[in-house]
Design a protein around this motif. Structure first.
Motif, PDB file in Angstrom:
ATOM      1  N   HIS A 218       0.815  -1.208   0.000  1.00  0.00           N
ATOM      2  CA  HIS A 218       0.000   0.000   0.000  1.00  0.00           C
ATOM      3  C   HIS A 218       0.854   1.266   0.000  1.00  0.00           C
ATOM      4  N   ASN A 219       0.370   2.251  -0.719  1.00  0.00           N
ATOM      5  CA  ASN A 219       0.926   3.604  -0.732  1.00  0.00           C
ATOM      6  C   ASN A 219       2.335   3.687  -1.324  1.00  0.00           C
ATOM      7  N   PHE A 220       2.510   3.050  -2.459  1.00  0.00           N
ATOM      8  CA  PHE A 220       3.767   3.151  -3.191  1.00  0.00           C
ATOM      9  C   PHE A 220       3.522   3.794  -4.540  1.00  0.00           C
ATOM     10  N   GLU A 221       4.540   4.437  -5.047  1.00  0.00           N
ATOM     11  CA  GLU A 221       4.498   5.008  -6.394  1.00  0.00           C
ATOM     12  C   GLU A 221       5.620   4.372  -7.183  1.00  0.00           C
ATOM     13  N   PRO A 222       5.359   3.653  -8.235  1.00  0.00           N
ATOM     14  CA  PRO A 222       4.032   3.339  -8.781  1.00  0.00           C
ATOM     15  C   PRO A 222       3.306   2.316  -7.898  1.00  0.00           C
ATOM     16  N   PRO A 223       1.975   2.239  -8.041  1.00  0.00           N
ATOM     17  CA  PRO A 223       1.192   1.310  -7.227  1.00  0.00           C
ATOM     18  C   PRO A 223       1.598  -0.147  -7.473  1.00  0.00           C
ATOM     19  N   ALA A 224       1.230  -1.006  -6.549  1.00  0.00           N
ATOM     20  CA  ALA A 224       1.515  -2.439  -6.676  1.00  0.00           C
ATOM     21  C   ALA A 224       0.887  -2.989  -7.950  1.00  0.00           C
ATOM     22  N   THR A 225       1.620  -3.841  -8.614  1.00  0.00           N
ATOM     23  CA  THR A 225       1.110  -4.478  -9.837  1.00  0.00           C
ATOM     24  C   THR A 225       0.301  -5.719  -9.473  1.00  0.00           C
ATOM     25  N   SER A 226      -0.452  -6.218 -10.428  1.00  0.00           N
ATOM     26  CA  SER A 226      -1.223  -7.442 -10.181  1.00  0.00           C
ATOM     27  C   SER A 226      -0.279  -8.615  -9.916  1.00  0.00           C
ATOM     28  N   ASP A 227       0.909  -8.605 -10.517  1.00  0.00           N
ATOM     29  CA  ASP A 227       1.898  -9.659 -10.249  1.00  0.00           C
ATOM     30  C   ASP A 227       2.375  -9.611  -8.800  1.00  0.00           C
ATOM     31  N   GLU A 228       2.585  -8.404  -8.260  1.00  0.00           N
ATOM     32  CA  GLU A 228       3.001  -8.269  -6.861  1.00  0.00           C
ATOM     33  C   GLU A 228       1.894  -8.721  -5.914  1.00  0.00           C
ATOM     34  N   VAL A 229       0.657  -8.378  -6.241  1.00  0.00           N
ATOM     35  CA  VAL A 229      -0.484  -8.785  -5.421  1.00  0.00           C
ATOM     36  C   VAL A 229      -0.595 -10.305  -5.440  1.00  0.00           C
ATOM     37  N   ARG A 230      -0.467 -10.900  -6.606  1.00  0.00           N
ATOM     38  CA  ARG A 230      -0.565 -12.365  -6.722  1.00  0.00           C
ATOM     39  C   ARG A 230       0.587 -13.052  -5.991  1.00  0.00           C
ATOM     40  N   ALA A 231       1.796 -12.497  -6.078  1.00  0.00           N
ATOM     41  CA  ALA A 231       2.943 -13.081  -5.381  1.00  0.00           C
ATOM     42  C   ALA A 231       2.727 -13.051  -3.867  1.00  0.00           C
ATOM     43  N   ALA A 232       2.172 -11.969  -3.354  1.00  0.00           N
ATOM     44  CA  ALA A 232       1.881 -11.880  -1.924  1.00  0.00           C
ATOM     45  C   ALA A 232       0.814 -12.906  -1.533  1.00  0.00           C
ATOM     46  N   ALA A 233      -0.207 -13.053  -2.376  1.00  0.00           N
ATOM     47  CA  ALA A 233      -1.263 -14.029  -2.113  1.00  0.00           C
ATOM     48  C   ALA A 233      -0.692 -15.450  -2.109  1.00  0.00           C
ATOM     49  N   LEU A 234       0.180 -15.734  -3.054  1.00  0.00           N
ATOM     50  CA  LEU A 234       0.808 -17.050  -3.132  1.00  0.00           C
ATOM     51  C   LEU A 234       1.628 -17.339  -1.874  1.00  0.00           C
ATOM     52  N   GLN A 235       2.413 -16.367  -1.427  1.00  0.00           N
ATOM     53  CA  GLN A 235       3.205 -16.543  -0.211  1.00  0.00           C
ATOM     54  C   GLN A 235       2.310 -16.782   0.998  1.00  0.00           C
ATOM     55  N   TYR A 236       1.223 -16.049   1.078  1.00  0.00           N
ATOM     56  CA  TYR A 236       0.286 -16.206   2.189  1.00  0.00           C
ATOM     57  C   TYR A 236      -0.309 -17.613   2.190  1.00  0.00           C
ATOM     58  N   VAL A 237      -0.801 -18.057   1.053  1.00  0.00           N
ATOM     59  CA  VAL A 237      -1.423 -19.383   0.971  1.00  0.00           C
ATOM     60  C   VAL A 237      -0.386 -20.471   1.254  1.00  0.00           C
ATOM     61  N   ARG A 238       0.831 -20.313   0.748  1.00  0.00           N
ATOM     62  CA  ARG A 238       1.887 -21.288   1.045  1.00  0.00           C
ATOM     63  C   ARG A 238       2.132 -21.383   2.541  1.00  0.00           C
ATOM     64  N   LYS A 239       2.179 -20.236   3.210  1.00  0.00           N
ATOM     65  CA  LYS A 239       2.425 -20.208   4.651  1.00  0.00           C
ATOM     66  C   LYS A 239       1.289 -20.896   5.401  1.00  0.00           C
ATOM     67  N   ILE A 240       0.065 -20.570   5.061  1.00  0.00           N
ATOM     68  CA  ILE A 240      -1.095 -21.148   5.734  1.00  0.00           C
ATOM     69  C   ILE A 240      -1.183 -22.651   5.474  1.00  0.00           C
ATOM     70  N   ALA A 241      -0.935 -23.057   4.224  1.00  0.00           N
ATOM     71  CA  ALA A 241      -1.031 -24.473   3.849  1.00  0.00           C
ATOM     72  C   ALA A 241       0.164 -25.281   4.354  1.00  0.00           C
TER      73      ALA A 241
END
Length: 96
Positions: free
Chosen positions: A9-32
């Protein structure tokens, strides 16, 4: 919190969809508890990544702040500086 998930959040340029997906992947990997799901769990894993990425993008789109956006390169340099001061990477730095 997983060390590989970074603030988006709050970066210039804003987060890309690839960055959002990478964060989601890391989260799911951690939880799983796995980096590569079995074939039996692949669909559930992929669905979870999609759902977390979707929710994350909505969150980022709706957050508001009065703070000026941060510069990615400057923040990365600060993080490297903090890591060097902490001694976490002293062995790797002396090996090169």
């Amino acid at each position: 919190m997983c060390r590989n998930i970074h603030t988006l959040h709050n970066f210039e340029p804003p987060a890309t969809s690839d960055e959002v997906r990478a964060a989601a992947l890391q989260y799911v990997r951690k939880i799983a508890g796995t980096t590569k799901p079995s074939k039996a769990n692949q669909d559930a894993f992929d669905h979870a990544v999609d759902a977390v990425a979707h929710a994350t993008q909505h969150l980022l789109d709706e957050l508001v702040t009065t703070a000026p956006p941060k510069n990615r390169e400057e923040e990365a340099a600060k993080a490297r500086e903090r890591a060097a001061r902490s001694g976490r990477y002293a062995a790797a730095a002396s090996a090169s």
